[in-house]
Design a protein around this motif. Structure first.
Motif, PDB file in Angstrom:
ATOM      1  N   ARG A  51       0.862  -1.172   0.000  1.00 20.31           N
ATOM      2  CA  ARG A  51       0.000   0.000   0.000  1.00 20.31           C
ATOM      3  C   ARG A  51       0.897   1.220   0.000  1.00 20.31           C
ATOM      4  O   ARG A  51       1.875   1.259   0.733  1.00 20.31           O
ATOM      5  CB  ARG A  51      -0.892   0.035   1.229  1.00 20.31           C
ATOM      6  CG  ARG A  51      -1.982  -0.978   1.175  1.00 20.31           C
ATOM      7  CD  ARG A  51      -2.857  -0.844   2.400  1.00 20.31           C
ATOM      8  NE  ARG A  51      -3.951  -1.776   2.298  1.00 20.31           N
ATOM      9  CZ  ARG A  51      -5.212  -1.432   2.380  1.00 20.31           C
ATOM     10  NH1 ARG A  51      -5.548  -0.187   2.583  1.00 20.31           N
ATOM     11  NH2 ARG A  51      -6.151  -2.337   2.265  1.00 20.31           N
ATOM     12  N   GLY A  52       0.555   2.178  -0.807  1.00 22.19           N
ATOM     13  CA  GLY A  52       1.326   3.411  -0.831  1.00 22.19           C
ATOM     14  C   GLY A  52       2.230   3.507  -2.044  1.00 22.19           C
ATOM     15  O   GLY A  52       2.790   2.511  -2.506  1.00 22.19           O
ATOM     16  N   VAL A  53       2.377   4.699  -2.528  1.00 22.92           N
ATOM     17  CA  VAL A  53       3.143   4.953  -3.741  1.00 22.92           C
ATOM     18  C   VAL A  53       4.629   4.719  -3.513  1.00 22.92           C
ATOM     19  O   VAL A  53       5.315   4.098  -4.334  1.00 22.92           O
ATOM     20  CB  VAL A  53       2.889   6.395  -4.238  1.00 22.92           C
ATOM     21  CG1 VAL A  53       3.781   6.733  -5.414  1.00 22.92           C
ATOM     22  CG2 VAL A  53       1.427   6.570  -4.614  1.00 22.92           C
ATOM     23  N   ILE A  54       5.155   5.195  -2.400  1.00 32.36           N
ATOM     24  CA  ILE A  54       6.601   5.116  -2.157  1.00 32.36           C
ATOM     25  C   ILE A  54       7.060   3.666  -2.064  1.00 32.36           C
ATOM     26  O   ILE A  54       8.046   3.265  -2.702  1.00 32.36           O
ATOM     27  CB  ILE A  54       6.982   5.916  -0.899  1.00 32.36           C
ATOM     28  CG1 ILE A  54       6.708   7.397  -1.132  1.00 32.36           C
ATOM     29  CG2 ILE A  54       8.432   5.691  -0.530  1.00 32.36           C
ATOM     30  CD1 ILE A  54       6.849   8.263   0.092  1.00 32.36           C
ATOM     31  N   ALA A  55       6.366   2.850  -1.287  1.00 31.18           N
ATOM     32  CA  ALA A  55       6.750   1.452  -1.130  1.00 31.18           C
ATOM     33  C   ALA A  55       6.687   0.708  -2.453  1.00 31.18           C
ATOM     34  O   ALA A  55       7.573  -0.090  -2.774  1.00 31.18           O
ATOM     35  CB  ALA A  55       5.857   0.772  -0.099  1.00 31.18           C
ATOM     36  N   ASN A  56       5.663   0.958  -3.248  1.00 28.10           N
ATOM     37  CA  ASN A  56       5.542   0.280  -4.536  1.00 28.10           C
ATOM     38  C   ASN A  56       6.562   0.790  -5.541  1.00 28.10           C
ATOM     39  O   ASN A  56       7.033   0.035  -6.381  1.00 28.10           O
ATOM     40  CB  ASN A  56       4.129   0.413  -5.077  1.00 28.10           C
ATOM     41  CG  ASN A  56       3.200  -0.527  -4.355  1.00 28.10           C
ATOM     42  OD1 ASN A  56       3.404  -1.723  -4.357  1.00 28.10           O
ATOM     43  ND2 ASN A  56       2.209   0.024  -3.690  1.00 28.10           N
ATOM     44  N   ASN A  57       6.921   2.055  -5.465  1.00 27.13           N
ATOM     45  CA  ASN A  57       7.958   2.589  -6.335  1.00 27.13           C
ATOM     46  C   ASN A  57       9.300   1.919  -6.035  1.00 27.13           C
ATOM     47  O   ASN A  57      10.032   1.539  -6.948  1.00 27.13           O
ATOM     48  CB  ASN A  57       8.054   4.103  -6.174  1.00 27.13           C
ATOM     49  CG  ASN A  57       8.896   4.745  -7.231  1.00 27.13           C
ATOM     50  OD1 ASN A  57       9.044   4.224  -8.326  1.00 27.13           O
ATOM     51  ND2 ASN A  57       9.466   5.892  -6.909  1.00 27.13           N
ATOM     52  N   TRP A  59       9.663  -1.057  -4.643  1.00 30.95           N
ATOM     53  CA  TRP A  59       9.540  -2.443  -5.096  1.00 30.95           C
ATOM     54  C   TRP A  59       9.750  -2.555  -6.607  1.00 30.95           C
ATOM     55  O   TRP A  59      10.474  -3.447  -7.068  1.00 30.95           O
ATOM     56  CB  TRP A  59       8.161  -2.990  -4.718  1.00 30.95           C
ATOM     57  CG  TRP A  59       7.892  -4.312  -5.353  1.00 30.95           C
ATOM     58  CD1 TRP A  59       8.311  -5.521  -4.921  1.00 30.95           C
ATOM     59  CD2 TRP A  59       7.178  -4.545  -6.571  1.00 30.95           C
ATOM     60  NE1 TRP A  59       7.899  -6.501  -5.785  1.00 30.95           N
ATOM     61  CE2 TRP A  59       7.200  -5.924  -6.816  1.00 30.95           C
ATOM     62  CE3 TRP A  59       6.519  -3.725  -7.477  1.00 30.95           C
ATOM     63  CZ2 TRP A  59       6.586  -6.505  -7.918  1.00 30.95           C
ATOM     64  CZ3 TRP A  59       5.913  -4.294  -8.570  1.00 30.95           C
ATOM     65  CH2 TRP A  59       5.948  -5.670  -8.789  1.00 30.95           C
ATOM     66  N   LEU A  60       9.137  -1.664  -7.361  1.00 34.46           N
ATOM     67  CA  LEU A  60       9.256  -1.713  -8.816  1.00 34.46           C
ATOM     68  C   LEU A  60      10.708  -1.494  -9.258  1.00 34.46           C
ATOM     69  O   LEU A  60      11.201  -2.204 -10.137  1.00 34.46           O
ATOM     70  CB  LEU A  60       8.352  -0.668  -9.461  1.00 34.46           C
ATOM     71  CG  LEU A  60       8.408  -0.589 -10.988  1.00 34.46           C
ATOM     72  CD1 LEU A  60       7.980  -1.908 -11.606  1.00 34.46           C
ATOM     73  CD2 LEU A  60       7.545   0.540 -11.495  1.00 34.46           C
ATOM     74  N   HIS A  61      11.391  -0.539  -8.637  1.00 36.99           N
ATOM     75  CA  HIS A  61      12.789  -0.307  -8.998  1.00 36.99           C
ATOM     76  C   HIS A  61      13.673  -1.504  -8.635  1.00 36.99           C
ATOM     77  O   HIS A  61      14.569  -1.872  -9.400  1.00 36.99           O
ATOM     78  CB  HIS A  61      13.304   0.967  -8.330  1.00 36.99           C
ATOM     79  CG  HIS A  61      12.855   2.204  -9.028  1.00 36.99           C
ATOM     80  ND1 HIS A  61      11.624   2.779  -8.786  1.00 36.99           N
ATOM     81  CD2 HIS A  61      13.444   2.957  -9.976  1.00 36.99           C
ATOM     82  CE1 HIS A  61      11.496   3.854  -9.552  1.00 36.99           C
ATOM     83  NE2 HIS A  61      12.582   3.979 -10.285  1.00 36.99           N
ATOM     84  N   HIS A  62      13.415  -2.131  -7.496  1.00 41.10           N
ATOM     85  CA  HIS A  62      14.181  -3.323  -7.126  1.00 41.10           C
ATOM     86  C   HIS A  62      13.882  -4.481  -8.077  1.00 41.10           C
ATOM     87  O   HIS A  62      14.788  -5.233  -8.455  1.00 41.10           O
ATOM     88  CB  HIS A  62      13.899  -3.730  -5.690  1.00 41.10           C
ATOM     89  CG  HIS A  62      14.592  -2.871  -4.686  1.00 41.10           C
ATOM     90  ND1 HIS A  62      14.003  -2.472  -3.535  1.00 41.10           N
ATOM     91  CD2 HIS A  62      15.827  -2.321  -4.678  1.00 41.10           C
ATOM     92  CE1 HIS A  62      14.831  -1.719  -2.840  1.00 41.10           C
ATOM     93  NE2 HIS A  62      15.954  -1.606  -3.527  1.00 41.10           N
ATOM     94  N   ARG A  63      12.636  -4.638  -8.455  1.00 39.67           N
ATOM     95  CA  ARG A  63      12.271  -5.708  -9.404  1.00 39.67           C
ATOM     96  C   ARG A  63      12.964  -5.499 -10.745  1.00 39.67           C
ATOM     97  O   ARG A  63      13.524  -6.427 -11.313  1.00 39.67           O
ATOM     98  CB  ARG A  63      10.749  -5.727  -9.584  1.00 39.67           C
ATOM     99  CG  ARG A  63      10.245  -6.693 -10.623  1.00 39.67           C
ATOM    100  CD  ARG A  63       9.840  -8.004 -10.034  1.00 39.67           C
ATOM    101  NE  ARG A  63       9.257  -8.836 -11.072  1.00 39.67           N
ATOM    102  CZ  ARG A  63       9.695 -10.051 -11.349  1.00 39.67           C
ATOM    103  NH1 ARG A  63      10.668 -10.578 -10.644  1.00 39.67           N
ATOM    104  NH2 ARG A  63       9.152 -10.757 -12.304  1.00 39.67           N
ATOM    105  N   ALA A  64      12.939  -4.271 -11.246  1.00 38.41           N
ATOM    106  CA  ALA A  64      13.599  -3.978 -12.523  1.00 38.41           C
ATOM    107  C   ALA A  64      15.104  -4.184 -12.413  1.00 38.41           C
ATOM    108  O   ALA A  64      15.727  -4.738 -13.330  1.00 38.41           O
ATOM    109  CB  ALA A  64      13.283  -2.557 -12.959  1.00 38.41           C
ATOM    110  N   ALA A  65      15.701  -3.777 -11.311  1.00 39.95           N
ATOM    111  CA  ALA A  65      17.146  -3.971 -11.124  1.00 39.95           C
ATOM    112  C   ALA A  65      17.492  -5.454 -11.077  1.00 39.95           C
ATOM    113  O   ALA A  65      18.491  -5.887 -11.664  1.00 39.95           O
ATOM    114  CB  ALA A  65      17.610  -3.269  -9.854  1.00 39.95           C
TER     115      ALA A  65
END
Length: 91
Positions: A51-57, A59-65
């Protein structure tokens, strides 16, 4: 009802339907983009996990990395002494 955004979208669709240069670029770039999206959403990652934009942002950057690192390792990324090198498999 015609808005400026609608007019712009209509013009872009008309260009996509008739412009051979646009169609060539689209054919060139669509498969790798579709593949990258497929890798990103693979294995249960179709929905955001927090939940929340910051946490998902984050997560998305870690997934892409992680996906980028996996791709580099598959292409031959290795550690030699104190540096990293990309050594192709066919070399």
């Amino acid at each position: 009802m015609s808005t400026p955004a609608h007019a712009l979208l209509s013009a872009a669709r008309a260009q996509a339907a008739t412009d051979p240069v646009w169609q060539e670029e689209y054919r060139r770039w669509r498969p790798p983009v579709e593949r990258a999206i497929a890798w990103l959403v693979a294995k249960g990652n179709r929905r955001i996990p927090y939940r929340g934009v910051i946490a998902n942002n984050i997560w998305l950057h870690h997934r892409a990395a992680a996906l980028n690192l996996r791709r580099l390792i598959n292409l031959g990324l290795t550690r030699t002494s104190n540096t990293w090198r990309l050594i192709p498999a066919n070399a």
